[in-house]
Design a protein around this motif. Sequence first.
Motif, PDB file in Angstrom:
ATOM      1  N   TYR A  33       0.804  -1.224   0.000  1.00  0.00           N
ATOM      2  CA  TYR A  33       0.000   0.000   0.000  1.00  0.00           C
ATOM      3  C   TYR A  33       0.837   1.274   0.000  1.00  0.00           C
ATOM      4  O   TYR A  33       0.373   2.331   0.452  1.00  0.00           O
ATOM      5  N   GLN A  90       2.587   8.095  -0.887  1.00  0.00           N
ATOM      6  CA  GLN A  90       1.206   7.932  -0.388  1.00  0.00           C
ATOM      7  C   GLN A  90       1.070   6.542   0.216  1.00  0.00           C
ATOM      8  O   GLN A  90       1.608   5.574  -0.317  1.00  0.00           O
ATOM      9  N   TYR A  92      -1.775   3.678   2.321  1.00  0.00           N
ATOM     10  CA  TYR A  92      -3.131   3.321   2.722  1.00  0.00           C
ATOM     11  C   TYR A  92      -3.035   2.386   3.922  1.00  0.00           C
ATOM     12  O   TYR A  92      -2.232   1.452   3.943  1.00  0.00           O
ATOM     13  N   SER A  95      -8.285   1.984   6.319  1.00  0.00           N
ATOM     14  CA  SER A  95      -9.294   2.697   5.529  1.00  0.00           C
ATOM     15  C   SER A  95      -8.997   4.182   5.351  1.00  0.00           C
ATOM     16  O   SER A  95      -9.893   4.954   5.012  1.00  0.00           O
ATOM     17  N   TYR A  97      -6.106   7.198   3.814  1.00  0.00           N
ATOM     18  CA  TYR A  97      -4.990   7.465   2.912  1.00  0.00           C
ATOM     19  C   TYR A  97      -4.266   8.719   3.399  1.00  0.00           C
ATOM     20  O   TYR A  97      -4.918   9.689   3.789  1.00  0.00           O
TER      21      TYR A  97
ATOM     22  N   TRP B  49      -6.153  13.838   0.739  1.00  0.00           N
ATOM     23  CA  TRP B  49      -7.219  12.889   0.433  1.00  0.00           C
ATOM     24  C   TRP B  49      -8.522  13.381   1.052  1.00  0.00           C
ATOM     25  O   TRP B  49      -8.553  13.770   2.222  1.00  0.00           O
ATOM     26  N   SER B  52     -13.329   8.341  -0.525  1.00  0.00           N
ATOM     27  CA  SER B  52     -13.331   7.277  -1.530  1.00  0.00           C
ATOM     28  C   SER B  52     -14.630   6.499  -1.459  1.00  0.00           C
ATOM     29  O   SER B  52     -15.259   6.409  -0.388  1.00  0.00           O
ATOM     30  N   PHE B 105      -4.756  -0.059  -3.453  1.00  0.00           N
ATOM     31  CA  PHE B 105      -5.231   1.184  -2.833  1.00  0.00           C
ATOM     32  C   PHE B 105      -4.353   2.362  -3.222  1.00  0.00           C
ATOM     33  O   PHE B 105      -3.942   3.170  -2.377  1.00  0.00           O
ATOM     34  N   ASN B 106      -4.062   2.437  -4.514  1.00  0.00           N
ATOM     35  CA  ASN B 106      -3.335   3.584  -5.048  1.00  0.00           C
ATOM     36  C   ASN B 106      -4.314   4.433  -5.851  1.00  0.00           C
ATOM     37  O   ASN B 106      -5.525   4.223  -5.797  1.00  0.00           O
TER      38      ASN B 106
END
Lengths: 108, 120
Positions: A33, A90, A92, A95, A97, B49, B52, B105-106
């Motif tokens: 991730y 980045q 993750y 849940s 980011y 972010w 989503s 998850f990009n």
Amino acid sequence: EIVLTQSPGTLSLSPGERATLSCRASQTVSSTYLAWYQQRPGQAPRLLIYGASTRATGIPDRFSGSGSGTDFTLTISRLEPEDFAVYYCQQYGSSLYTFGQGTKLEIK
Amino acid sequence: QLQLQESGPGLVKPSEALSLTCTVSGGSTSSDNHYWGWIRQPPGKGLEWIGSIFYSGNTYYNPSLTSRVTVSLDTSKKQFSLKLSSVTAADTAVYYCHKGSSYYFNMDVWGKGTTVTVSS
């Protein structure tokens, strides 16, 4: 929330040189991730690396990613003029980011 | 080749709601392999972010925005949307929509972005 800290803030290099960008996480990040993006002025970000080390479609092989746990690195082996841009890591997790604050790669 | 295009007002008054739509072309929104989301970038700053949404309908939001954000998906129109309520000048930014991989998850495809200014 996992905080990503990128260093250096600004990197001044010449075309043809090697660039090494760091991304350090406040907690362990799964390598699956962790991604890197390039953003040129006035453009949307572009995915470069995902899964910490896999190049996205169409990304030249001078870009490589490595690392695990809390320390990740983006390396550009020989800088081309179009590589001078801002780079973001980045992650993750849980849940959520988060992005690093970015490293600006500028022409020396 | 999948492409994304943001649309919506470029100017929003303080305390009002910001609403943006992202239209997907060249691909499907009905897949468990992908998810859809929004990112913003204030002038001269980094990426943030926002939220989503997955094909299942599950949504996830930035904790700092969760009380004001709604992301929705309309697979029949191949669109997804962002609503941000009670905006202030701090919400002035370029807003990007994106597609992501549900495995990594990009954010692998981005729209070009749309500038939203909050001002009276």
